[in-house]
Design a protein around this motif. Structure first.
Motif, PDB file in Angstrom:
ATOM      1  N   GLU A 185      34.476  -4.682   7.500  1.00 52.40           N
ATOM      2  CA  GLU A 185      33.287  -3.900   7.172  1.00 52.40           C
ATOM      3  C   GLU A 185      32.935  -3.979   5.687  1.00 52.40           C
ATOM      4  OE1 GLU A 185      33.604   0.054   8.644  1.00 52.40           O
ATOM      5  OE2 GLU A 185      34.135  -0.593  10.666  1.00 52.40           O
ATOM      6  N   ASP A 186      33.403  -5.045   5.040  1.00 55.30           N
ATOM      7  CA  ASP A 186      33.071  -5.263   3.632  1.00 55.30           C
ATOM      8  C   ASP A 186      31.833  -6.142   3.585  1.00 55.30           C
ATOM      9  OD1 ASP A 186      33.013  -5.570   0.913  1.00 55.30           O
ATOM     10  OD2 ASP A 186      34.568  -7.113   0.867  1.00 55.30           O
ATOM     11  N   ARG A 187      30.704  -5.549   3.246  1.00 53.34           N
ATOM     12  CA  ARG A 187      29.450  -6.288   3.217  1.00 53.34           C
ATOM     13  C   ARG A 187      29.214  -6.824   1.803  1.00 53.34           C
ATOM     14  NH1 ARG A 187      24.192  -2.897   4.401  1.00 53.34           N
ATOM     15  NH2 ARG A 187      25.070  -2.776   6.502  1.00 53.34           N
ATOM     16  N   PRO A 188      29.372  -8.162   1.584  1.00 50.63           N
ATOM     17  CA  PRO A 188      29.191  -8.704   0.234  1.00 50.63           C
ATOM     18  C   PRO A 188      27.735  -8.696  -0.211  1.00 50.63           C
ATOM     19  CG  PRO A 188      29.599 -10.478   1.805  1.00 50.63           C
ATOM     20  CD  PRO A 188      29.797  -9.194   2.550  1.00 50.63           C
ATOM     21  N   PHE A 189      26.827  -8.707   0.749  1.00 50.12           N
ATOM     22  CA  PHE A 189      25.400  -8.656   0.441  1.00 50.12           C
ATOM     23  C   PHE A 189      24.675  -8.292   1.743  1.00 50.12           C
ATOM     24  CE2 PHE A 189      26.762 -13.043   1.119  1.00 50.12           C
ATOM     25  CZ  PHE A 189      26.020 -13.417   2.234  1.00 50.12           C
ATOM     26  N   PRO A 190      23.489  -7.725   1.657  1.00 48.66           N
ATOM     27  CA  PRO A 190      22.761  -7.374   2.885  1.00 48.66           C
ATOM     28  C   PRO A 190      22.345  -8.640   3.633  1.00 48.66           C
ATOM     29  CG  PRO A 190      21.876  -6.216   0.964  1.00 48.66           C
ATOM     30  CD  PRO A 190      22.788  -7.280   0.448  1.00 48.66           C
TER      31      PRO A 190
END
Length: 731
Positions: A607-612
């Protein structure tokens, strides 16, 4: 042409003045009678024939462009490939070594600066020889050779196969050449004529002009040639094939020394310079710049696509033959939409995930489009671009495009088409929170599906009963549209399609550029299984459709060309961004959060979103074609991994050292997409911004806190809307 300023104007020979006085008609008669007709008399019929012939000949050179290579470059100016029949790089007179000018004049026309285009002394000598022997002798000046080469160039451009090659000229050819040579001398300076000749003449192979020849033979510019190098090139002009430094080194060296003696005799070099030059070994490079997409350093499949685009575009000529001639000879600079930095990153990501030819015909590709323009930024794949189709890992087949543009029959698209069923639902007035009966998993033979574009207003499930299964269990129930899309289950998608008009779905798909790769035809509603991705498509189709979602419903045709100019500064028309609003912005705002949740769960780790980002996975039934098509607000990228030589399942295949018993879009296509997009996000112009949000009723964050896929805690509210009513099954 520039006004005549030749330094030789006051030093014309007496014989030259006489020829002017007698006039060109008399000259033509002498040529007919003596130069080209051995043993003939110099009077009578010859003079009359020459005068008559002269009146019918032009007195100006054809105004045709000289052949110059074309080049394809990236948007940021990096060379992709050259195209040429004649490798030529015209250079100004002051960028040619003086020794080169002296060498060519000394060996080809030592009285160049004292005649008026026709060397009277050489002409007289040739006439005497031809009158007293059975062999014909010519007397062409450099000006005449310049004229001859210009005529040949014009004939090639016009498709005339009868070239005025030395030793094969008719009387009319020779008279025309002389008349034009004298006219040219009135219109150009001697230096201009010599510069034109040196930029035009063939030296060796496909090296035309002194700059290309210097680079080809010696690997240096024409301005940097040494005396012995200039003499070598000047000697090659007489016989570009015979005096080849590699195939005939002794003959070439002997000819070089002949040129050096002529330079010494004409006081162009000193005895000391001559002695030094004749002692030099014949050290040559003989490396020509590569031509065509096969020789491109990178982006070969994109190069192939661009070449096909040019050859198909009437802006570059009335037919394919003329367009090919323009590409090979027109000196075009074709600036494309490709970003060389992104292309490099894409190739690295592909090589890191699916090394070329590691297993049995496993292919991989990445294609990126820019939202709002349709510009193709990346077109990459894991194979070697090669005509040797029978060699492992080599193909000229472009995975990313339809067959008409160099691709193949495409790859089954799987669940990547499900969002377009949901978008059609909304287009017909529904909401993503609407529910359908997804417990139905069998559609018997004879089941009618609404299809207003077909006879009777429906299509029929033919053949065997259509049995539908889901990968995830427990979802054959009444289900929401957004939940079915998020978990990528089949029964809700088919149930939604059953409530809709199939022609509405295919119409929307067509508007968004989705089509069959094999024939570029729209998706047909005749077989309802199309909603689950049964049709084979190229990545370009899926990328442009998702690109419209990324651009808030604005569909843009993909384009590869930004600007095309030639050496004269002429600009050729290229397509501007061709965009139209296809999707309602509110519909995009509804579906984009669902696609973002899919990406968060399936592509990003922990659930680590590096960018949208948002997108959709896809896998066909036998796991031979897998996808992730995802987008940010800056880039839309279709990532594909699958078989390209057969339809054998990828399940159980070892790729990049890892064996997988099952093979879905999340296995390699997704990670490959992420690896590439993370690198793209490091570049400021592609740094991802915020994606659209939906303010209305929607799902909560999927997959968090151990929520079961079909649990009630999934919803903020549970709204049951019937939606469009379906046709019932036939008896």
């Amino acid at each position: 042409m520039a006004p005549r300023k030749s330094p030789s104007s006051d030093s014309v020979t007496p014989v030259g003045r006489m020829l002017r006085f007698l006039g060109l008609s008399a000259l033509a008669g002498l040529i007919v009678a003596g130069l080209l007709l051995p043993g003939a008399a110099f009077v009578g019929a010859g003079a009359n024939a020459g005068a008559a012939m002269l009146n019918d000949l032009p007195d100006e050179l054809p105004d045709e462009p000289v052949a110059v290579p074309s080049k394809i470059v990236t948007a940021d100016g990096k060379l992709i490939a050259n195209f040429y029949e004649e490798n030529r790089t015209p250079v100004p007179f002051d960028e040619i070594a003086q020794s080169m000018k002296d060498a060519i004049v000394s060996i080809e026309d030592e009285r160049f600066y004292s005649h008026d285009g026709v060397d009277a002394r050489g002409l007289a000598r040739a006439m005497v020889n031809n009158a007293t022997s059975d062999s014909a002798q010519g007397a062409s000046t450099l000006t005449q050779q310049y004229v001859n080469n210009m005529l040949i160039n014009a004939q090639v451009l016009r498709g005339d196969s009868r070239l005025t090659l030395s030793g094969k000229k008719k009387v009319s050819d020779k008279v025309k050449e002389m008349k034009l040579a004298i006219a040219v001398e009135e219109q150009m300076t001697k230096d201009e004529i010599l510069n034109g000749y040196l930029n035009l003449v063939l030296f060796s192979g496909r090296a035309y002009g002194v700059e290309a020849a210097a680079q080809y033979v010696f690997g240096k510019s024409a301005k940097d040639l040494e005396i012995w190098e200039s003499a070598t090139l000047a000697g090659m002009v007489q016989s570009p094939t015979g005096y080849h430094p590699v195939r005939n080194p002794e003959g070439t060296k002997k000819r070089r020394n002949t040129v050096l003696r002529a330079m010494l005799r004409n006081d162009k070099i000193t005895q000391e310079e001559y002695d030094h030059a004749v002692e030099q070994p014949l050290d040559v490079v003989m490396e020509a710049p590569p031509t065509g997409c096969l020789a491109a350093d990178f982006g070969k499949y994109f190069c192939d696509y661009v070449e096909r685009q040019v050859l198909a575009n009437p802006a570059f000529g009335p037919d394919v033959k003329s367009r090919q001639a323009l590409l090979d000879r027109g000196g075009l600079t074709i600036r494309t939409t490709m970003d060389s930095k992104l292309q490099e990153e894409a190739q690295k990501s592909i090589a890191g995930q699916v090394p070329n030819d590691e297993s049995d015909g496993v292919g991989a590709s990445l294609l990126s489009l820019e939202p709002g323009t349709g510009d193709i930024k990346v077109m990459a794949q894991n194979t070697d671009y090669s005509l040797q189709e029978n060699e492992k890992g080599k193909t000229i087949l472009n995975f990313n495009v339809d067959k008409e543009w160099g691709g193949g029959e495409g790859f089954q698209s799987g669940s990547t088409l499900k969002p377009f069923v949901a978008l059609t639902w909304m287009r017909n007035g529904g909401k993503l929170i609407d529910t359908v009966d997804a417990s139905v998993d069998t559609y018997p033979t004879g089941t009618r599906f609404a299809a207003s574009c077909r006879d009777g207003g429906y299509v029929v499930q033919n053949g065997s009963t259509w049995d539908i299964n889901n990968v995830i269990g427990g979802l054959k129930k009444r289900d929401r549209i957004d939940e079915g899309l998020f978990w990528s289950v089949n029964t809700p998608t088919v149930a939604a399609a059953y409530h809709l008009d199939l022609c509405d779905i295919t119409s929307l798909m067509t508007e968004l550029g989705l089509r069959r790769a094999v024939d570029s035809l729209p998706i047909s509603p005749d077989n309802p299984s199309f909603v689950l991705g049964a049709d084979s498509m190229a990545p370009m189709s899926l990328a442009r459709a998702y690109n419209a979602i990324a651009a808030e419903g604005l569909y843009c045709e993909p384009r590869a060309l930004l600007e095309v100019t030639d050496t004269a500064g002429n600009e050729y028309p290229v397509p501007e961004p061709d965009c139209k609003q296809v999707l309602d912005k509110d519909d995009v705002h509804q579906i984009s959060p669902v696609l973002q949740a899919i990406t968060d769960k399936n592509i990003f780790s922990d659930e680590d979103r590096p960018f949208p980002a948002a997108g959709k996975t896809g896998t066909n039934n036998n796991m031979s074609s897998t996808w992730f098509v995802g987008y940010t607000d800056k880039l839309t990228t279709a990532s594909w991994v699958g078989r390209w030589t057969n339809q054998k399942t990828l399940a159980g295949e070892t790729i990049n050292g890892i064996k997988r018993n099952n093979f879905y879009g999340t296995e390699i296509s997704g990670p490959m997409w992420l690896d590439y997009m993370e690198q793209a996000n490091e570049h400021s112009e592609y740094e991802a911004g915020k994606l659209p949000e939906w303010d209305g009723p929607r799902f909560s964050d999927y997959g968090t806190e151990g929520s079961h896929p079909h649990g009630k805690d999934f919803y903020f509210e549970d709204i049951d809307r019937p939606g469009p009513q379906p046709y019932s099954s036939e008896d």
